[in-house]
Design an enzyme around this catalytic site. Structure first.
Site: not given
Length: 438
Positions: A30, A214, A256-257, A259, A268, A271, A324, A331
């Protein structure tokens, strides 16, 4: 191993203590003589539970020493860890002066060093920093070639202040970004005794992993706070809500969500996001993160359109229309939004979705189609091969398994845009398939 550590702040001091405690010969470096004096007297330059004991052990056993002499430290070691700070500039960018200075010092010494030396960037740096800043400086100052004459790697740290020793000993993972295999091998040997998976990637991937982790942590804190603020405003204890939410490991806290891919949709999520943010607004509760969700989602649909528009063709096949695979629910499908944009800009669009046949659409789906794309019956085609043959650009819109083969073996003369992650690699072998996020 003989290791020099440049920068004895929170990361460098902890690494020095932990590595010396594991039997490595460590030289802490240092520019601050005060820090060096503290280290050499077995004192911690920072407040961190358990660190001073490790430093004292390292000094007493001769496994640790500190110096302000950069050149001597490099000559006496085989691997150098760069742990200097990368503070923010006023514009938000990173200040790289400290890293650049250390790299110059290392490079000048490497010019006359006969043995191979490995440089490991432990500091948090943006993707591209090692390739565009660190390596050029090292090569220019040493007159040598990275990956041939000296090694380069990135080793992002996941240490939390106040629990840093535990985090070092029990990491969730060890990420190694390697410029070359030999560099990765050297660095891996430091961590093989830790009970954690070792993940080896390209340098830029490792740099990005650190920032992603982060920012994800920051996002979670902000999300929980905004939910808590709304919950309080409607008379609910937000802690109770989040305690239950976090018990769901199948969806809420899972891959799962998580990716990268196309926009969310369905009956769903859109909305419910709108309803909750409306209620927050009506109660004068600020929710900047939640308010940004629909804008970001719309932006991803625009990104897909821009990819199609970048090709010099008007004939497009859209494989999948429902939000999907395995459903005929249209919808708020982002694929319907994409189709509408393409039609509006004059593209010759053909659509294949085995679950969506106009003659069998009833109720809400029928109303939705007639309001969003009245002429959808003329765009839907049940002949999969014809849809492919009549197009120049093929969009893989949902995870129907029949579409997977197209991502990795693009039909002759076609272009494929993968919105769902069917591509095995970031680029296809023939270069004619492209992912929305890869």
């Amino acid at each position: 191993m003989r290791i020099s550590i440049f920068g004895l702040g929170y990361v460098g001091a902890v690494c020095a203590g932990c590595l010396s405690a594991r039997g490595h010969d460590v030289v802490g470096v240092d520019i601050s003589s005060t820090k060096i004096d503290l280290i050499n007297n077995g004192k911690s330059p920072i407040v961190e539970p358990g660190l001073e004991e490790l430093l004292q052990k390292g000094i007493s056993t001769g496994k640790l020493r500190g110096t302000t002499d950069f050149a001597e430290a490099i000559r006496a070691t085989d691997l150098s860890m760069i742990c200097v700070g990368t503070p923010s500039k006023k514009n938000g960018d990173l200040e790289l002066d400290y890293i650049e200075s250390v790299c110059r010092e290392i490079g000048y010494v490497l010019r006359d060093k006969a043995t191979r030396h490995t440089i490991v960037v432990r500091s948090t740096v943006l993707p591209g920093t090692v390739a565009n800043v660190v390596i050029p400086i090292l090569e220019d100052c040493s007159g040598k070639k990275a990956g041939v004459d000296f090694g380069v790697a990135v080793n992002p740290e996941f240490l939390r202040e106040s629990t840093a020793i535990k985090d070092y000993d029990l990491p969730p993972m060890t990420v190694i970004g390697e410029f070359d295999k030999a560099s990765g091998d050297v660095l891996q040997s430091l961590y093989e005794e830790l009970d954690a998976p070792i993940i080896r990637k390209d340098i830029a991937v490792a740099e990005m992993i650190k920032y992603t982790c982060n920012v994800w942590h920051a996002t979670k804190v902000t999300f929980a706070n905004e939910i808590g603020n709304i919950a309080k405003a409607v008379g609910v204890d937000g802690r109770e809500v989040m305690d239950v939410v976090c018990q769901d490991k199948a969806l809420n806290l899972s891959q799962y969500y998580m990716r990268p891919g196309f926009a969310f949709g369905g009956s769903c999520l859109p909305k419910d996001v709108r309803a909750l943010t409306y209620r927050a607004s009506s109660l004068d509760v600020e929710a900047p993160l939640l308010n940004s969700l629909m804008r970001s989602n719309t932006s991803q649909v625009q990104n897909a359109f821009d990819m199609v528009a970048s090709y010099d063709t008007r004939k497009v096949a859209l494989l999948g229309l429902s939000f999907k695979a395995g459903t005929d629910d249209l919808r708020e499908s982002p694929l319907v939004e994409l189709a509408e944009m393409l039609i509006g800009k004059g593209f010759d669009l053909s659509i294949f979705d085995s679950n969506v046949e106009y003659a069998r659409v009833h109720g809400a789906n029928k109303d939705y189609i007639e309001s969003k794309i009245p002429h959808v019956s003329s765009l839907l085609n049940s002949d999969f091969d014809q849809v492919i043959n009549d197009s120049d650009v093929i969009i893989l819109g949902n995870r129907d398994e029949r579409f997977r083969a197209l991502a990795n073996k693009t039909p002759e003369g076609k272009r494929v845009i993968d919105l769902v992650g069917f591509m095995t690699n970031a680029t296809s072998e023939d270069g004619r398939a492209e992912g929305i996020c890869w």
